[in-house]
Every structure is written in structure tokens, then in C-alpha cells.
Design a protein around this motif. Sequence first.
Motif, PDB file in Angstrom:
ATOM      1  N   PRO A  19      31.772  53.666  43.608  1.00  0.00           N
ATOM      2  CA  PRO A  19      33.225  53.743  43.848  1.00  0.00           C
ATOM      3  C   PRO A  19      33.764  52.564  44.659  1.00  0.00           C
ATOM      4  O   PRO A  19      34.899  52.130  44.441  1.00  0.00           O
ATOM      5  N   ILE A  20      32.955  52.021  45.564  1.00  0.00           N
ATOM      6  CA  ILE A  20      33.366  50.845  46.336  1.00  0.00           C
ATOM      7  C   ILE A  20      33.523  49.646  45.397  1.00  0.00           C
ATOM      8  O   ILE A  20      34.482  48.883  45.493  1.00  0.00           O
ATOM      9  N   LEU A  21      32.568  49.480  44.488  1.00  0.00           N
ATOM     10  CA  LEU A  21      32.634  48.370  43.533  1.00  0.00           C
ATOM     11  C   LEU A  21      33.832  48.500  42.593  1.00  0.00           C
ATOM     12  O   LEU A  21      34.451  47.505  42.228  1.00  0.00           O
ATOM     13  N   LYS A  22      34.141  49.726  42.206  1.00  0.00           N
ATOM     14  CA  LYS A  22      35.270  49.952  41.285  1.00  0.00           C
ATOM     15  C   LYS A  22      36.623  49.673  41.943  1.00  0.00           C
ATOM     16  O   LYS A  22      37.572  49.302  41.265  1.00  0.00           O
ATOM     17  N   ASP A  23      36.697  49.827  43.255  1.00  0.00           N
ATOM     18  CA  ASP A  23      37.953  49.659  43.979  1.00  0.00           C
ATOM     19  C   ASP A  23      38.158  48.187  44.346  1.00  0.00           C
ATOM     20  O   ASP A  23      38.204  47.814  45.519  1.00  0.00           O
ATOM     21  N   MET A  24      38.283  47.348  43.330  1.00  0.00           N
ATOM     22  CA  MET A  24      38.313  45.897  43.513  1.00  0.00           C
ATOM     23  C   MET A  24      39.492  45.414  44.352  1.00  0.00           C
ATOM     24  O   MET A  24      39.386  44.403  45.035  1.00  0.00           O
ATOM     25  N   GLU A  25      40.591  46.141  44.329  1.00  0.00           N
ATOM     26  CA  GLU A  25      41.765  45.738  45.108  1.00  0.00           C
ATOM     27  C   GLU A  25      41.464  45.668  46.607  1.00  0.00           C
ATOM     28  O   GLU A  25      42.126  44.943  47.340  1.00  0.00           O
ATOM     29  N   LYS A  26      40.463  46.426  47.042  1.00  0.00           N
ATOM     30  CA  LYS A  26      40.123  46.446  48.468  1.00  0.00           C
ATOM     31  C   LYS A  26      39.083  45.397  48.855  1.00  0.00           C
ATOM     32  O   LYS A  26      38.799  45.232  50.038  1.00  0.00           O
ATOM     33  N   TYR A  27      38.530  44.671  47.890  1.00  0.00           N
ATOM     34  CA  TYR A  27      37.523  43.651  48.206  1.00  0.00           C
ATOM     35  C   TYR A  27      37.986  42.675  49.292  1.00  0.00           C
ATOM     36  O   TYR A  27      37.206  42.353  50.192  1.00  0.00           O
ATOM     37  N   PRO A  28      39.240  42.172  49.234  1.00  0.00           N
ATOM     38  CA  PRO A  28      39.640  41.198  50.266  1.00  0.00           C
ATOM     39  C   PRO A  28      39.599  41.744  51.691  1.00  0.00           C
ATOM     40  O   PRO A  28      39.534  40.963  52.637  1.00  0.00           O
ATOM     41  N   ASN A  45      38.602  53.097  30.647  1.00  0.00           N
ATOM     42  CA  ASN A  45      37.549  52.588  31.530  1.00  0.00           C
ATOM     43  C   ASN A  45      37.633  51.079  31.714  1.00  0.00           C
ATOM     44  O   ASN A  45      36.612  50.409  31.876  1.00  0.00           O
ATOM     45  N   THR A  46      38.853  50.547  31.699  1.00  0.00           N
ATOM     46  CA  THR A  46      39.031  49.107  31.891  1.00  0.00           C
ATOM     47  C   THR A  46      40.186  48.828  32.843  1.00  0.00           C
ATOM     48  O   THR A  46      41.084  49.657  33.010  1.00  0.00           O
ATOM     49  N   THR A  47      40.115  47.667  33.459  1.00  0.00           N
ATOM     50  CA  THR A  47      41.254  47.151  34.210  1.00  0.00           C
ATOM     51  C   THR A  47      41.394  45.670  33.867  1.00  0.00           C
ATOM     52  O   THR A  47      40.422  45.014  33.467  1.00  0.00           O
ATOM     53  N   ILE A  48      42.600  45.182  34.013  1.00  0.00           N
ATOM     54  CA  ILE A  48      42.836  43.752  34.003  1.00  0.00           C
ATOM     55  C   ILE A  48      43.235  43.405  35.427  1.00  0.00           C
ATOM     56  O   ILE A  48      44.169  43.994  35.976  1.00  0.00           O
ATOM     57  N   THR A  49      42.469  42.510  36.034  1.00  0.00           N
ATOM     58  CA  THR A  49      42.689  42.172  37.439  1.00  0.00           C
ATOM     59  C   THR A  49      42.941  40.676  37.597  1.00  0.00           C
ATOM     60  O   THR A  49      42.385  39.860  36.871  1.00  0.00           O
ATOM     61  N   LYS A  50      43.788  40.362  38.573  1.00  0.00           N
ATOM     62  CA  LYS A  50      44.127  38.976  38.897  1.00  0.00           C
ATOM     63  C   LYS A  50      43.497  38.663  40.255  1.00  0.00           C
ATOM     64  O   LYS A  50      43.732  39.374  41.228  1.00  0.00           O
ATOM     65  N   TRP A  51      42.701  37.586  40.315  1.00  0.00           N
ATOM     66  CA  TRP A  51      41.915  37.239  41.489  1.00  0.00           C
ATOM     67  C   TRP A  51      42.352  35.899  42.061  1.00  0.00           C
ATOM     68  O   TRP A  51      42.652  34.964  41.315  1.00  0.00           O
TER      69      TRP A  51
END
Length: 146
Positions: A19-28, A45-51
Motif C-alpha cells: 500500500p505504501i508503494l501504491k500511494d505514489m502521491e506521498k513519495y515526496p 488497476n492503473t494510474t497515470i502519474t506526473k513526476w
Amino acid sequence: MPYVEVTLPVNADRSQIYPILKDMEKYPEFMADLVSVEVIERKDNTTITKWVSNVDGRIIKWTELDNFDDTNMHISYKQTEGDLKKFQGEWILTPIAGGTEIKLTVDFEFGIPMIAGLLNPILKRKVRDNSMNMLTAIKERMENRA
């Protein structure tokens, strides 16, 4: 094309790590090299994320498609647009005695053939360092929870 693979054992069950890995918005919040991660779209089961990442003072931006296999607790990602010609990989969680081995793979290509021979070794080292920093941040987050 440079390929980086880093692994690190963590004293936590993969069901706690995933769950930590899936919550990419909190990585920063706990990964110093990341400026921001924004979820642009979320479906099934997908996301499009901007990094946005800061690697030694250089801002690198990309958008990626993230695929989540919740059954196997596995994440794969692939850049759809961004500063590199190719950027893709996966997060693999393998149960081990006393916890989980986290593996992060990064397969990338800078995209300028004439200088690739010069820059790829430098970029590979930077990507390896950055990837290990990400795993270390997750390990510390998991093992220092009260």
C-alpha cells in the motif's frame, strides 16, 4: 540501454509495504529526490502519474502509466512522455525470512545516441543511487513505524 536493478530487505510483510508503494502521491514526503508526484487519472488497476524529480540540481519530468497487480503485489510502470526516450520498470516484493525483499528495476534510454556513450554511465550511477535512496526511504518508513 542502461538497466538498473536494486534490492533491499525490509523487516515488514509485503502486505504492509505494497500500500505504501501504491500511494505514489506521498513519495515526496519521504523521498528527498522527488519534488512532486501527481495522479492525473485513476481507473481499474492503473494510474497515470506526473513526476518531477531533482537529481543533483537537474529537474527531470515525466508522465508514466502505472499498472497494479494487487493479487501478486507487483507494480510495473512505463513513461508515456517525458525527458528521457525510454523509462520503465517494476517494483517486485518477494517474501524472505523476517520480511520482504523489495526490488526496483529501471530500464531507461537517454535518447541522444551521439552522447549516450558518455552520459549513460553517469546516468546509470545516478539512477542507481536514486533508486537505492527510494528503497532506503521505504525501509526506514516501514521499520521505524511506532
